[in-house]
Design a protein around this motif. Structure first.
Motif, PDB file in Angstrom:
ATOM      1  N   SER A  13       0.836  -1.200   0.000  1.00  0.00           N
ATOM      2  CA  SER A  13       0.000   0.000   0.000  1.00  0.00           C
ATOM      3  C   SER A  13       0.870   1.249   0.000  1.00  0.00           C
ATOM      4  O   SER A  13       1.913   1.284   0.653  1.00  0.00           O
ATOM      5  CB  SER A  13      -0.911   0.024   1.222  1.00  0.00           C
ATOM      6  OG  SER A  13      -1.851  -1.024   1.137  1.00  0.00           O
ATOM      7  N   VAL A  55      -5.149   9.213  -0.787  1.00  0.00           N
ATOM      8  CA  VAL A  55      -5.834   7.935  -0.927  1.00  0.00           C
ATOM      9  C   VAL A  55      -4.799   6.830  -0.768  1.00  0.00           C
ATOM     10  O   VAL A  55      -3.600   7.079  -0.811  1.00  0.00           O
ATOM     11  CB  VAL A  55      -6.558   7.799  -2.302  1.00  0.00           C
ATOM     12  CG1 VAL A  55      -7.657   8.825  -2.449  1.00  0.00           C
ATOM     13  CG2 VAL A  55      -5.579   7.886  -3.457  1.00  0.00           C
ATOM     14  N   GLU A  56      -5.274   5.645  -0.599  1.00  0.00           N
ATOM     15  CA  GLU A  56      -4.385   4.485  -0.534  1.00  0.00           C
ATOM     16  C   GLU A  56      -4.404   3.818  -1.902  1.00  0.00           C
ATOM     17  O   GLU A  56      -5.468   3.514  -2.436  1.00  0.00           O
ATOM     18  CB  GLU A  56      -4.882   3.503   0.533  1.00  0.00           C
ATOM     19  CG  GLU A  56      -4.061   2.230   0.613  1.00  0.00           C
ATOM     20  CD  GLU A  56      -4.641   1.209   1.588  1.00  0.00           C
ATOM     21  OE1 GLU A  56      -4.153   0.074   1.575  1.00  0.00           O
ATOM     22  OE2 GLU A  56      -5.582   1.535   2.337  1.00  0.00           O
ATOM     23  N   ARG A  58      -3.313   0.499  -3.461  1.00  0.00           N
ATOM     24  CA  ARG A  58      -2.931  -0.846  -3.007  1.00  0.00           C
ATOM     25  C   ARG A  58      -2.668  -1.722  -4.223  1.00  0.00           C
ATOM     26  O   ARG A  58      -3.542  -1.889  -5.078  1.00  0.00           O
ATOM     27  CB  ARG A  58      -4.058  -1.422  -2.160  1.00  0.00           C
ATOM     28  CG  ARG A  58      -3.711  -2.688  -1.454  1.00  0.00           C
ATOM     29  CD  ARG A  58      -4.779  -2.947  -0.391  1.00  0.00           C
ATOM     30  NE  ARG A  58      -4.333  -4.001   0.466  1.00  0.00           N
ATOM     31  CZ  ARG A  58      -4.953  -5.165   0.569  1.00  0.00           C
ATOM     32  NH1 ARG A  58      -6.059  -5.386  -0.101  1.00  0.00           N
ATOM     33  NH2 ARG A  58      -4.480  -6.088   1.362  1.00  0.00           N
ATOM     34  N   GLU A  65      -5.886  -1.102  -6.493  1.00  0.00           N
ATOM     35  CA  GLU A  65      -7.084  -0.583  -5.841  1.00  0.00           C
ATOM     36  C   GLU A  65      -6.806   0.814  -5.326  1.00  0.00           C
ATOM     37  O   GLU A  65      -5.775   1.052  -4.687  1.00  0.00           O
ATOM     38  CB  GLU A  65      -7.476  -1.459  -4.649  1.00  0.00           C
ATOM     39  CG  GLU A  65      -7.774  -2.892  -4.999  1.00  0.00           C
ATOM     40  CD  GLU A  65      -7.980  -3.755  -3.757  1.00  0.00           C
ATOM     41  OE1 GLU A  65      -7.398  -3.444  -2.691  1.00  0.00           O
ATOM     42  OE2 GLU A  65      -8.716  -4.735  -3.855  1.00  0.00           O
ATOM     43  N   ILE A  67      -8.255   3.361  -2.749  1.00  0.00           N
ATOM     44  CA  ILE A  67      -9.160   3.303  -1.615  1.00  0.00           C
ATOM     45  C   ILE A  67      -9.165   4.654  -0.903  1.00  0.00           C
ATOM     46  O   ILE A  67      -8.115   5.148  -0.490  1.00  0.00           O
ATOM     47  CB  ILE A  67      -8.728   2.198  -0.627  1.00  0.00           C
ATOM     48  CG1 ILE A  67      -8.620   0.850  -1.360  1.00  0.00           C
ATOM     49  CG2 ILE A  67      -9.687   2.126   0.556  1.00  0.00           C
ATOM     50  CD1 ILE A  67      -7.862  -0.209  -0.603  1.00  0.00           C
ATOM     51  N   SER A  68     -10.353   5.242  -0.786  1.00  0.00           N
ATOM     52  CA  SER A  68     -10.514   6.483  -0.031  1.00  0.00           C
ATOM     53  C   SER A  68     -11.674   6.293   0.935  1.00  0.00           C
ATOM     54  O   SER A  68     -12.301   5.241   0.963  1.00  0.00           O
ATOM     55  CB  SER A  68     -10.787   7.660  -0.972  1.00  0.00           C
ATOM     56  OG  SER A  68     -12.113   7.597  -1.466  1.00  0.00           O
ATOM     57  N   HIS A  71     -14.845   6.084  -1.623  1.00  0.00           N
ATOM     58  CA  HIS A  71     -15.007   5.095  -2.685  1.00  0.00           C
ATOM     59  C   HIS A  71     -13.820   4.137  -2.768  1.00  0.00           C
ATOM     60  O   HIS A  71     -12.788   4.363  -2.147  1.00  0.00           O
ATOM     61  CB  HIS A  71     -15.208   5.792  -4.036  1.00  0.00           C
ATOM     62  CG  HIS A  71     -13.953   6.371  -4.607  1.00  0.00           C
ATOM     63  ND1 HIS A  71     -13.426   7.575  -4.191  1.00  0.00           N
ATOM     64  CD2 HIS A  71     -13.106   5.896  -5.552  1.00  0.00           C
ATOM     65  CE1 HIS A  71     -12.322   7.829  -4.857  1.00  0.00           C
ATOM     66  NE2 HIS A  71     -12.093   6.835  -5.690  1.00  0.00           N
ATOM     67  N   LYS A  72     -14.017   3.108  -3.551  1.00  0.00           N
ATOM     68  CA  LYS A  72     -12.959   2.152  -3.849  1.00  0.00           C
ATOM     69  C   LYS A  72     -13.063   1.843  -5.339  1.00  0.00           C
ATOM     70  O   LYS A  72     -14.126   1.478  -5.825  1.00  0.00           O
ATOM     71  CB  LYS A  72     -13.133   0.871  -3.033  1.00  0.00           C
ATOM     72  CG  LYS A  72     -12.082  -0.188  -3.324  1.00  0.00           C
ATOM     73  CD  LYS A  72     -12.303  -1.403  -2.430  1.00  0.00           C
ATOM     74  CE  LYS A  72     -11.341  -2.505  -2.760  1.00  0.00           C
ATOM     75  NZ  LYS A  72     -11.551  -3.678  -1.912  1.00  0.00           N
ATOM     76  N   LYS A  73     -11.979   2.054  -6.056  1.00  0.00           N
ATOM     77  CA  LYS A  73     -11.953   1.764  -7.486  1.00  0.00           C
ATOM     78  C   LYS A  73     -10.874   0.729  -7.727  1.00  0.00           C
ATOM     79  O   LYS A  73      -9.785   0.825  -7.170  1.00  0.00           O
ATOM     80  CB  LYS A  73     -11.653   3.037  -8.281  1.00  0.00           C
ATOM     81  CG  LYS A  73     -11.566   2.768  -9.769  1.00  0.00           C
ATOM     82  CD  LYS A  73     -11.641   4.035 -10.567  1.00  0.00           C
ATOM     83  CE  LYS A  73     -11.491   3.740 -12.019  1.00  0.00           C
ATOM     84  NZ  LYS A  73     -12.681   3.673 -12.766  1.00  0.00           N
ATOM     85  N   THR A  74     -11.187  -0.258  -8.539  1.00  0.00           N
ATOM     86  CA  THR A  74     -10.245  -1.337  -8.815  1.00  0.00           C
ATOM     87  C   THR A  74      -9.925  -1.397 -10.296  1.00  0.00           C
ATOM     88  O   THR A  74     -10.821  -1.315 -11.133  1.00  0.00           O
ATOM     89  CB  THR A  74     -10.838  -2.684  -8.357  1.00  0.00           C
ATOM     90  OG1 THR A  74     -11.141  -2.604  -6.960  1.00  0.00           O
ATOM     91  CG2 THR A  74      -9.880  -3.824  -8.602  1.00  0.00           C
TER      92      THR A  74
END
Length: 171
Positions: A13, A55-56, A58, A65, A67-68, A71-74
């Protein structure tokens, strides 16, 4: 590829700021990330809004990914075709992603960029993506089902600059 990549553990991450995304003209190569990154950085510098929140990002064997809190976007690994630490903005990591939803009036590739905490963090992110590509490549080879191509650019800034000059002189 660098020997240390084999020993990277996933998931990894990184704390980054999303710079944004912009259409890319090709599937892989620094020549296809240069203009999008320049435009995103220029937009960020002239934007009247505040910086995007941390944001992270990962990196896993399955993809990337974002990750905030909201939201999460992949981005599945099979949709990421290229990743590199930018040679001009060395804290920027960018990747070219093949869009899953195609539109006839748009390019099928996006350059997605992130501002990292340091140059080394951008480099480490590049290595983590290389590790994910290696894992995906092993999985594909063992299954024998896909011909997906992807690239990770681990050249130094000087090597990338020489390559860009060569492309410019051939044009």
């Amino acid at each position: 590829m660098d020997e240390d990549i084999r020993y990277q553990r996933l998931p990894q991450s990184f704390s980054v700021r999303e710079l944004g995304s912009y259409e890319a003209r090709g599937l892989w190569g620094i020549k296809h990330t240069r203009k999008p990154v320049d435009l995103m950085v220029a937009n960020a510098k002239t934007s009247s809004t505040q910086l995007s929140p941390q944001v992270e990002l990962r990196i896993t064997e399955d993809g990337c990914e974002i990750i905030s809190n909201k939201h999460k976007k992949t981005y599945p690994i099979h949709t990421v075709s290229y990743g590199v630490q930018d040679l001009v903005y060395t804290r920027v990591f960018c990747m070219i992603v093949v869009k899953e939803q195609m539109s006839m009036d748009r390019k099928p590739f996006d350059c997605v960029a992130f501002v990292c905490e340091s140059r080394q963090a951008a480099r480490n992110l590049t290595y983590a993506l290389a590790t994910a590509f290696q894992a995906y490549s092993r999985k594909v080879r063992s299954a024998g089902t896909s011909k997906t191509r992807f690239a990770i650019d681990l050249r130094t800034a000087d090597e990338l600059e020489m390559d860009l000059r060569k492309v410019d002189s051939e044009a």
